[in-house]
Scaffold this active site. Sequence first.
Site, PDB file in Angstrom:
ATOM      1  N   SER A 103       0.813  -1.212   0.000  1.00 32.93           N
ATOM      2  CA  SER A 103       0.000   0.000   0.000  1.00 32.93           C
ATOM      3  C   SER A 103       0.848   1.264   0.000  1.00 32.93           C
ATOM      4  O   SER A 103       1.762   1.410   0.811  1.00 32.93           O
ATOM      5  CB  SER A 103      -0.910  -0.014   1.236  1.00 32.93           C
ATOM      6  N   CYS A 213      -5.771  10.261  -0.737  1.00 34.71           N
ATOM      7  CA  CYS A 213      -6.315   8.945  -0.406  1.00 34.71           C
ATOM      8  C   CYS A 213      -7.717   8.854  -0.991  1.00 34.71           C
ATOM      9  O   CYS A 213      -8.460   9.841  -1.010  1.00 34.71           O
ATOM     10  CB  CYS A 213      -6.348   8.775   1.107  1.00 34.71           C
ATOM     11  N   HIS A 215     -10.299   7.967   0.116  1.00 36.39           N
ATOM     12  CA  HIS A 215     -11.374   8.227   1.073  1.00 36.39           C
ATOM     13  C   HIS A 215     -11.237   9.602   1.713  1.00 36.39           C
ATOM     14  O   HIS A 215     -11.769   9.855   2.789  1.00 36.39           O
ATOM     15  CB  HIS A 215     -11.418   7.111   2.110  1.00 36.39           C
TER      16      HIS A 215
END
EC number: 4.1.3.1
Length: 550
Positions: A103, A213, A215
């Site tokens: 990630s 990101c 989100h």
Amino acid sequence: MSGPYTKIDLDKEEQDFQNQIKEIEEWWSQPRWAKTKRIYNAEDIAKRRSSLSSVPASNQQAQKLFKLLGEHAKNETASFTFGALDPIHITQMAKYLDTIYVSGWQCSSTASTSNEPSPDLADYPMDTVPNKVERLILRRQLFHDRKQREERLSVSKQERAKLPYTDFLRPIIADADTGHGGITAIIKLTKMFIERGAAGIHIEDQAPGTKKCGHMAGKVLVPVQEHINRLVAIRTSADLFQSDLIAVARTDSEAATLLTSTIDKRDHYFVIGATNPDIPDLIDVLTEAELQGKYGAELSQLEADWSKKAGLKLYHEAVFEAIDKSSSVKDKQAAKDKFSAKVGPLTGTSHKEAAKLAKEILGEEVFFDWEAPKVREGYYRYQGGTECAIMRARAYSPYADLVWMESKVPDYQEAVDFAKGVKTFTQTNWLAYNLSPSFNWNKAMSPDEQETYIKRLGKLGYNWQFITLAVLHTTALAVDNFSRDYQKIGMKAYGQQVQAKEIEDGIEIVKHQKWSGAEYIDGLLKLTTGGLSSTAAMGAGVTEDQFKDH
């Protein structure tokens, strides 16, 4: 010809060139590439390769991943995994999961090569995630594979049947963010990932300078074609360096609110404009206010007031409103249907074409200005959503192996709609899904629904699923709990809650010297000293003998 040049056999040079073209064409004719679109030919690649070239070791991992995903697609199942931070994680994950994720979010917070932590803004050096991949696979996966291989092949075939086996070489898919720059940066970044051992990478359609990101708020998209160019760059780089690298195209358009440019007509349906012709452009209002000394909350309030007066809408909404108000249009539903037949989220109709059709239906132009609401950074306002994500995923699918819609919540119906929208267009692409820890899973669904969510998504075609930050949270939870109990009950916390649990569950790290490769290194030492070494790490007196029964 004489001079400071190296003599070359022109016939051999030409023959080598033609042979390489033929090899590339044969490579591309394999079933692996049945769903891949290239905008260049084998000669274009062959002439740009080095004279000294070889297939990278990571290609075996890419081929392994392709086969794995194909099997999951056939069985309507999913490879599900989570982001690894450390070699400890991959050795434990490999026992149960068939892929590994790396990630960018986790690297940004914990492993930036600048040594400066950051939220997920992709503002770390571009070699950060490739370096993490190298640390996990080239330096750790291969080491534990060698260690296991030495242990197994040191006993008979019959004895090996009794030994547990773990495939440590699980394929890694890594986060390429937005590519960390333009086309040449993406080509170089892809090369880094291939050299470091990645089997696949994903790249998103956000603008690089404002990447967030998935989100977070404030996401800015690039035009559809610009992201296609990124995907082509990835495949070009992989072709140059002889890799079957898996490419995952991510779209952040489900929740995006801004767009860098209106150059691509496929985006026009989703661009927001002002429908009030009597207001000035927003940027002029804000600039004038700043000159008057206003700032912060005052500017925000000005923008909110301006937006209320501007009549912000999508163009088709403005047209439908005009049809409803028109006295000359008698059959209003028929007029709307006529417009919608040619102007929709998936038609790719330009604004110019849509405006021409609207004038034909209404007999007059519909005022719509998408320049007026542009934000101070110069971006257009954009209304994303599932239909927008479907449009983009369809456009990306010929250039990618998987497509992925980043979403705000784990909405199963939204996942159904996206899968149906993409699969209607192309039956060949696999889908990816982010089982994000940013979602409040306990608010989103019941424990029973959580248990079946991955399987239900797998049946829809989401053949690769992942939790981006699982080990970030599990590590924090484990260390917090152990620290708390260690402070209260001392070594009982370690002896009972860690060591006893490791032994009970058969976790091999209880023998951490062996896990770290001490026996393997002893074997190398003895190999170079004729089979005898008085300095072997695991010789008589090693403390780990206390665990010989476990």
